[in-house]
Design an enzyme around this catalytic site. Sequence first.
Site, PDB file in Angstrom:
ATOM      1  CG  HIS A  22      14.322 -12.019  29.530  1.00 35.29           C
ATOM      2  ND1 HIS A  22      13.022 -11.302  29.310  1.00 35.29           N
ATOM      3  CD2 HIS A  22      14.061 -13.309  28.967  1.00 35.29           C
ATOM      4  CE1 HIS A  22      12.313 -11.899  28.324  1.00 35.29           C
ATOM      5  NE2 HIS A  22      12.702 -13.157  28.364  1.00 35.29           N
ATOM      6  CG  ASP A  24      11.127 -16.450  29.388  1.00 33.46           C
ATOM      7  OD1 ASP A  24      10.259 -15.640  29.096  1.00 33.46           O
ATOM      8  OD2 ASP A  24      12.342 -16.345  28.163  1.00 33.46           O
ATOM      9  CD  GLU A 127      10.531 -12.174  25.739  1.00 37.17           C
ATOM     10  OE1 GLU A 127      11.536 -12.287  25.232  1.00 37.17           O
ATOM     11  OE2 GLU A 127      10.317 -13.098  26.540  1.00 37.17           O
ATOM     12  CG  HIS A 154       8.696 -12.622  21.381  1.00 41.95           C
ATOM     13  ND1 HIS A 154       8.622 -14.163  20.918  1.00 41.95           N
ATOM     14  CD2 HIS A 154       9.718 -12.620  22.400  1.00 41.95           C
ATOM     15  CE1 HIS A 154       9.354 -14.759  21.295  1.00 41.95           C
ATOM     16  NE2 HIS A 154      10.100 -14.209  22.210  1.00 41.95           N
ATOM     17  CG  HIS A 195      12.673 -10.363  21.293  1.00 39.12           C
ATOM     18  ND1 HIS A 195      12.731 -11.584  20.569  1.00 39.12           N
ATOM     19  CD2 HIS A 195      12.863 -10.784  22.433  1.00 39.12           C
ATOM     20  CE1 HIS A 195      13.174 -12.663  21.293  1.00 39.12           C
ATOM     21  NE2 HIS A 195      13.037 -12.125  22.623  1.00 39.12           N
ATOM     22  CG  HIS A 216      16.499 -11.292  26.471  1.00 40.96           C
ATOM     23  ND1 HIS A 216      15.518 -10.297  26.639  1.00 40.96           N
ATOM     24  CD2 HIS A 216      15.956 -12.322  25.954  1.00 40.96           C
ATOM     25  CE1 HIS A 216      14.481 -10.738  25.969  1.00 40.96           C
ATOM     26  NE2 HIS A 216      14.781 -11.878  25.602  1.00 40.96           N
ATOM     27  CG  ASP A 324      16.203 -15.891  26.967  1.00 42.08           C
ATOM     28  OD1 ASP A 324      15.004 -15.970  27.581  1.00 42.08           O
ATOM     29  OD2 ASP A 324      16.515 -15.847  25.898  1.00 42.08           O
TER      30      ASP A 324
END
Length: 395
Positions: A22, A24, A127, A154, A195, A216, A324
Site C-alpha cells: 500500500h 498513497d 481503498e 475505508h 480498515h 497495511h 502506507d
Amino acid sequence: MTNGSLTRARELLAAHPVVDGHNDLPMALREQVRYDLAARDIAADQSAHLHTDIPRLRAGGVGAQFWSVYVPASLAGDSAVSATLEQIDAVRALTARYPRDLRPARTADDMEAARADGRIASLMGAEGGHSIHNSLATLRALYRLGVRYMTLTHNDSLAWADSATDEPRADGLSAFGEEVVREMNRLGMLVDLSHVAASTMRDALRVSEAPVLFSHSSSRAVCDHPRNIPDDVLADLPRNGGVAMATFVPKFVRRDAAEWWEAASAHLAARGLEMFDTAEEAVEARRAYEAEHPPPRVTAADVADHLDHMREVAGIDHLGVGGDYDGMPFGPTGLEDVSGYPNLVAELLGRGWSEAELAKLTWQNAVRVLRGAEETAHRLADRAPSTATLAELDG
C-alpha cells in the site's frame, strides 16, 4: 543493527525485493499538484514533498508496489467512482512517464517478469468499497482497468460492510457484502481486509474462496488499535492462505504514538485540518505541533516486534509488508520513507530470521496470494457474473 547486517539485507532485497502492499502516492499527487507529474517529477529526489520517488524506491529494494487508488469516503456515489477513475488514470500516467523503472502489472506472472526485467511492478488497489457505489458492474469495470484488490471499507462503515473506525451498519458483512466478496473471488480480485471491523474480517474469511489480503495492518495484540488484526483472525489465515502485510503507521505500531496522534489530530481539527493532509498548510501546521510536542520515537524495531508476533500466530507463509507511505504524515525512525526497507530487513536478520523466511516476507508470499486469487478465478470461470443489488439482498 550492524553494517554487515545492512549489507546482507541489501543483498537479500536484490534477489527478493519488497512487494509493498500500500502506497498513497497517487492521492498525494492529487492533493499537492493535481496530478501535474512534471511538478513532482519522481525521477528526482522529492523528499521535501513525498515519501516516494524512484531513486528511493530503488534504494529501498522495492520490486513491486500496489499503488492505492484511494478516494476519501467524503466522496459518495458517482463522485467516488469518478475520483477513483482519476486515480487509476494517474497510476497509468506514472507508468507511461517512467517506463524504464515502472512496469504495469496485473498478474503474478507480470510481477515476476518485471523483477526479471529489473523494473518495479506497478499494481493497483482500490481503498474502500465506496469506490464501487454499491454496483457489482462497477467492481467488474475496476478489475478490467487493472485494480487487483479492493479494501472493503475505508474509515467509514458502508451499508454492506463495517469499518474498524466507525459505528457498525451491517453487523460485519451484509448479504450484499458477502456477494461482493464472492464476485471478487470470481474475478480474481483480492479481498483486502485492512480498515474493516473484526466482524467483517471474520465474515470475509468465512465467505471467501480465495486467499485474502491485509494490505497495511499490524498486530492488535502488540498495539491495541482497531485498525490492527486480532490474534484469532491471524490464526485463521493459514486455513485461508492469505497474507497480513504489517504497516508502519506509528499510531498502529505503538500505543503511546496512538495517544500522541489523537492529541495532534484534535489540534489540527480545531484549525480545519487533518493529520493525513499532504497540502502545504496542513504539513506546516503539523510540523509546528511536532516541534512543541515531540512524538514518541517509534523505530524499525517496533515494527519488527509486530512481525515477530504475527509470525508466531499466523506463520511465516502469511506475512508481508505494507508501509502506507504518502498516506501517513511520517514514518518510524529508520523507516521514514520508501528507502528504509533494508533497515527493517537488517533488524529481522539480527533477530534470527533466516534469509528463506525473509524472502517469503518480502516477495514470495504476496506473489503467491495474487496467484491464488487468479487460480480461484480460473476455477470459478463457469460462474455467471452476479447481477445482485444492495436493495435486492439487503432490503
